[in-house]
Design a protein around this motif. Structure first.
Motif, short mmCIF file in Angstrom:
data_model
loop_
_atom_site.label_atom_id
_atom_site.label_comp_id
_atom_site.label_asym_id
_atom_site.label_seq_id
_atom_site.Cartn_x
_atom_site.Cartn_y
_atom_site.Cartn_z
N THR A 58 1.27 -1.48 -0.03
CA THR A 58 -0.43 0.01 0.03
C THR A 58 0.74 1.49 0.66
OG1 THR A 58 -1.57 -1.17 1.12
CG2 THR A 58 -1.83 1.55 1.27
N GLN A 59 0.77 2.28 -1.28
CA GLN A 59 1.47 3.00 -1.23
C GLN A 59 0.06 4.55 -0.33
OE1 GLN A 59 1.91 2.99 -5.57
NE2 GLN A 59 3.55 3.47 -4.94
N GLU A 89 3.54 3.15 -13.89
CA GLU A 89 2.71 3.30 -12.91
C GLU A 89 2.53 4.16 -11.94
OE1 GLU A 89 5.80 2.25 -13.15
OE2 GLU A 89 5.35 -0.14 -13.93
N LYS A 130 1.16 -1.02 -4.86
CA LYS A 130 1.96 -1.54 -6.21
C LYS A 130 1.51 -2.90 -5.47
CE LYS A 130 5.50 -0.42 -4.97
NZ LYS A 130 7.64 0.46 -5.67
N HIS A 131 1.46 -3.88 -6.63
CA HIS A 131 1.25 -4.70 -7.68
C HIS A 131 2.26 -6.44 -7.84
CE1 HIS A 131 -1.96 -8.83 -8.24
NE2 HIS A 131 -0.51 -8.70 -7.37
N ASP A 169 3.63 5.26 -9.08
CA ASP A 169 4.73 4.98 -8.05
C ASP A 169 5.46 6.42 -8.40
OD1 ASP A 169 5.88 4.16 -6.32
OD2 ASP A 169 6.85 2.40 -7.44
N ILE A 176 -4.15 3.26 -3.20
CA ILE A 176 -3.17 3.03 -4.69
C ILE A 176 -2.09 1.63 -4.00
CG2 ILE A 176 -1.97 4.38 -5.73
CD1 ILE A 176 -3.17 6.44 -6.00
N THR A 207 5.36 -5.39 -12.68
CA THR A 207 4.16 -4.58 -11.48
C THR A 207 3.32 -3.02 -12.24
OG1 THR A 207 7.07 -4.98 -10.03
CG2 THR A 207 5.30 -3.03 -9.57
N HIS A 208 2.96 -3.21 -11.20
CA HIS A 208 2.05 -2.05 -11.75
C HIS A 208 1.33 -1.82 -10.39
CE1 HIS A 208 -0.54 -6.62 -12.75
NE2 HIS A 208 -0.95 -5.98 -11.41
N THR A 209 0.53 -0.75 -10.80
CA THR A 209 -0.24 0.10 -9.77
C THR A 209 -2.31 -0.41 -9.68
OG1 THR A 209 0.20 2.32 -10.87
CG2 THR A 209 1.48 1.57 -8.84
N HIS A 210 -2.56 -0.52 -8.28
CA HIS A 210 -3.85 -0.58 -8.91
C HIS A 210 -4.31 0.74 -7.54
CE1 HIS A 210 -4.63 -4.63 -9.49
NE2 HIS A 210 -3.36 -5.03 -9.21
#
Length: 326
Positions: free
Chosen positions: A17-18, A262, A174-175, A264, A172, A181-184
């Motif tokens: 979790t960001q 991403e 990071k996965h 991020d 938001i 790696t991508h962000t949700h």
């Protein structure tokens, strides 16, 4: 309402979790319509994100003298000092740190289509952009109000105030799937309460919970390329150059030669003119990511709504509290 704490339901070490906070949804009826009774009567879908915690208590945002934020400050200075530079047509740029535990940070987002992607279906990405970034709640209230204006071809026009559509918590994150790696962007609603109607929410694909992959558009890449132009709308050609965000070097450098990055860090979203894509991922966060977003449970009393406490009666609350069109 809290900050959207999560409970891991299985061992998933590759989810980080960001940022977490509150999410609000609004819609506005079409020009000269006093009410909306279906998605056909809707002109715009808005999202407001209010980050409340993350990797750190400070977030980097655009300089306060840029974009609409700067224009509003300049208007105040004009009223006081008689000087008013025109900044409202430009994107966010520069840099400032904000302690989100001491003052609100609010992102006012406009979706290019008047709905979210259906999280339960695979579809083309939907485009959106950060219309306004502010630390002043009054700025968001002004953006939600109705407007009277005149045009050369159609005379006097009227847009009704926005309606409050949904309220909940978001993250938001990071996965890392092992391959990439991508962000949700994930969220879960608290209002409308469980058991109420949800006609406008269903029509605009604002499900009770959803997960989207979020990608930030490189403002230095041409928006006219076919892949991005057709993202969610065959007519989309992106923001004009002047309105695009101008990210600091350390953020812009993350793109390299890529057209997308991403989210991020999430600081990308703290610049007006930041364009992004939402890609439907899932309508079941626990099944997809192995975690469950926790809210404060079943709520039905309007006094429990952070949206109403924050923005008052600026936006009609019937869709929010009862799940009905208005």
């Amino acid at each position: 309402m809290g900050q959207g704490k999560e409970v891991k339901t299985r061992d998933e070490p590759n989810v980080h979790t960001q940022e977490r906070g509150e999410i609000y949804f609004f819609y506005r009826p079409k020009v000269d319509k006093e009410e909306a009774h279906s998605a056909d009567d809707v002109q715009k879908l808005y999202i407001v994100l209010r980050p409340e915690s993350g990797d750190r208590c400070t977030e980097e945002k655009q300089a306060p003298d840029s974009g609409k934020e700067g224009a509003k400050r300049a208007k105040h200075d004009h009223d006081v000092k008689g000087s008013r530079p025109d900044k409202e047509g430009e994107g966010g740029h520069g840099s400032q740190e904000v302690n989100i535990k001491k003052e609100p940070l609010l992102r006012f987002i406009v979706m290019g289509k008047k709905s979210l992607p259906d999280p339960g279906k695979k579809s083309r990405p939907y485009w959106g952009f950060v219309e306004m970034l502010t630390t002043r709640i009054e700025d968001i209230k002004d953006a939600l109000k109705g407007v009277e204006y005149d045009t050369a071809t159609k005379g006097h026009r009227h847009t009704s105030p926005a309606r409050a559509l949904g309220e909940g918590v978001y993250q938001i994150l990071k996965h890392n799937t092992g391959r990439k790696t991508h962000t949700h962007l994930i969220y879960k609603l608290e209002f409308p309460p469980e058991g109420e109607q949800n006609e406008p929410q269903e029509s605009l694909n604002v499900e009770r919970e959803a997960s989207f992959i979020i990608q930030i558009k490189n403002p230095d890449q041409h928006a006219g390329s076919s892949q991005f132009r057709h993202a969610g709308s065959s007519q989309f050609r992106g923001l004009k150059s002047k309105r695009k965000a101008v990210f600091p070097a350390h953020l812009q450098g993350q793109f390299g030669q890529l057209r997308y990055s991403e989210a991020d860090p999430p600081d990308f979203l703290n610049y007006e003119g930041c364009e992004f894509l939402l890609v439907a991922a899932s309508d079941d966060i626990e099944e997809e990511l192995g975690l469950e977003l926790k809210t404060e449970g079943e709520l039905s009393d309007a006094s429990c709504s952070d949206l109403l406490r924050t923005f008052g009666e600026t936006a009609s609350a019937s869709p929010l509290l009862k799940g009905t069109w208005v």
